[in-house]
Design an enzyme around this catalytic site. Sequence first.
Site, PDB file in Angstrom:
ATOM      1  N   LYS A   1     -11.911  15.124  -1.413  1.00 23.47           N
ATOM      2  CA  LYS A   1     -11.178  15.545  -0.209  1.00 23.47           C
ATOM      3  C   LYS A   1     -10.765  17.026  -0.313  1.00 23.47           C
ATOM      4  CE  LYS A   1      -9.632  10.914   0.948  1.00 23.47           C
ATOM      5  NZ  LYS A   1      -8.624   9.884   0.673  1.00 23.47           N
TER       6      LYS A   1
ATOM      7  N   LYS B   1       0.855  -1.201   0.000  1.00 23.35           N
ATOM      8  CA  LYS B   1       0.000   0.000   0.000  1.00 23.35           C
ATOM      9  C   LYS B   1       0.881   1.237   0.000  1.00 23.35           C
ATOM     10  CE  LYS B   1      -3.374   2.672   2.608  1.00 23.35           C
ATOM     11  NZ  LYS B   1      -4.294   2.774   3.739  1.00 23.35           N
TER      12      LYS B   1
HETATM   13  C1  LIG Z   1      -4.526  10.746   2.891  1.00 27.90           C
HETATM   14  C2  LIG Z   1      -5.740  11.235   3.125  1.00 27.90           C
HETATM   15  O1  LIG Z   1      -6.734  10.515   3.741  1.00 27.90           O
HETATM   16  C3  LIG Z   1      -6.452   9.278   4.387  1.00 27.90           C
HETATM   17  C4  LIG Z   1      -7.448   9.129   5.481  1.00 27.90           C
HETATM   18  C5  LIG Z   1      -8.667   8.535   5.261  1.00 27.90           C
HETATM   19  C6  LIG Z   1      -8.935   7.878   4.059  1.00 27.90           C
HETATM   20  C7  LIG Z   1      -7.956   7.708   3.124  1.00 27.90           C
HETATM   21  C8  LIG Z   1      -8.224   6.973   1.858  1.00 27.90           C
HETATM   22  O2  LIG Z   1      -9.333   6.445   1.687  1.00 27.90           O
HETATM   23  O3  LIG Z   1      -7.363   6.933   0.993  1.00 27.90           O
HETATM   24  C9  LIG Z   1      -6.557   8.136   3.386  1.00 27.90           C
HETATM   25  O4  LIG Z   1      -5.856   7.023   3.861  1.00 27.90           O
HETATM   26  C10 LIG Z   1      -6.091  12.618   2.768  1.00 27.90           C
HETATM   27  O5  LIG Z   1      -7.174  13.054   3.119  1.00 27.90           O
HETATM   28  O6  LIG Z   1      -5.247  13.327   2.173  1.00 27.90           O
END
Ligand SMILES: C=C(O[C@H]1C=CC=C(C(=O)O)[C@@H]1O)C(=O)O
Length: 485
Positions: free
Chosen positions: A475, A242
């Site tokens: 986001k 990952k």
């Molecule tokens: C890396 C981020 O979120 C992380 C936190 C929650 C879900 C995430 C995802 O689904 O990829 C990420 O791991 C960001 O918001 O920049």
Amino acid sequence: MGAENDSENDPAMTILPIDPVANATPEALRGFLATCRTAAQRDGHAKLVSISIAVDALDPLAVLESIFEPDEPHFYAERVSLDTAIAGAEAVVATDAHGPERFAAAQRFIDETLAHTIAVGEVEAAFGGPHFFAAFAFENELAPGEPFPAARVFVPRWQVARAGSGTTAVANLLVTPDAPLELLAEKVWRAHGKFRTFEYAAPEPPTQTADARATLKVTDQGDYPAAVAQAIARIAAGEFSKIVLARTRTVQASEPLHPLQMLNQLRQRFPECHAFSIANGRGQSFIGATPERLARVSRGALETEALAGSAPRGASATEDARLGAELLRSDKDRREQRLVLDSIQRRLTPLGFALEFPAEPILKKLANVQHLLTPVRAVLPPHVRLLDVLAQLHPTPAVGGSPRAAAIAGIRQLEGFSRGLYAGAIGWINARGGGEFFVGLRSALVDGCTARLFAGAGIVAGSAPEKERAETELKFRAMQEALKL
Ligand SMILES: C=C(O[C@H]1C=CC=C(C(=O)O)[C@@H]1O)C(=O)O
């Protein structure tokens, strides 16, 4: 976030049984400061003097806004849903650190400072006593010229915090062996008066409001889907399982952006997140509303969480529930999130933690996006401190990847920009070792008329570049709305 009132840990500072409210006269204050100066002369070491008082209900953000100075550092964090907020500004003592030992260096600074701290007043109240505000960048080494160092810890000159209906104001000052007592006493007396009957500043003139501001230019850096495609190929080749890849977007406005106005938007729209702002005192602020708590220590217990995997929110209740159910069933998102939970377990078990968490993740729903979340709790083993936990956990695979070292190397090669405080650890620690840190996500670096926005997404086998791009767009939305784009 919550008020960290860790009754079982004795604070490592000297607490004098003096009531600063009952003794609130300039003479009594001068007498007290003279005692502190005598202690500083005896020990040949400056004393951090911390005076805590309960005050009438205040909104810490409004206080910060009223006395905001762009050339002073500040820290702000709020969790609306938990009815807590803490603000502090101007640094009385501070340290910077870098390298793999930066968390240990921060802990040493805190211990040494507390060994020379004299506290009076409402030290036992929620958010009473001195607090150490801290920001750790994603990387432990940064190039010179970055707005924030790899680690910074500071004690503010003043702090106002609210927990439910209680508000505590703390004034901190440094009393050196040759401190000018009259001058110090006068300053503290003025601050004391100000916070006990605080008058919010008059509203800003209309030209300063966000509505009057125009967006001149929005620029995206790099080719995000191409970077994701390369990451997927490297996952297939077995380099890592990952990797979290981020992108940045720069917004140029016609007038200076006010970080605290943006924060007000964020806290209203994201009550389930930590809204935060940290300013470096040179006009640059890192602000955001993050859904991810990295670690909280309170009353001898640790709380952390595995947050990863994302889906949009639906326009109707039915669509929203369907998207949530799909996320809970999604093999790709479950793997993305499981890797975070596994890493938390792997890294905390050797410290002596026996972690408790539910077998299945739940949904964390925000205004723009929903995530998979596993809350994790444990009793804090003896001698383990919040910064030991951070040193182990950061960066979790929610923002780095797995295995950690290979993923971080991949991030450096594929992203092509410095993350700075994005995906770093931001929070505070009190004199009893309680505190809370969150991850600097859904965030932007604000500098004059420019905001640099950050958003990332976890990539595993089965990820698709276009979908990941769409996820980062969702986001970005949090900060874009705060900018009124
Ligand atoms: C890396 C981020 O979120 C992380 C936190 C929650 C879900 C995430 C995802 O689904 O990829 C990420 O791991 C960001 O918001 O920049």
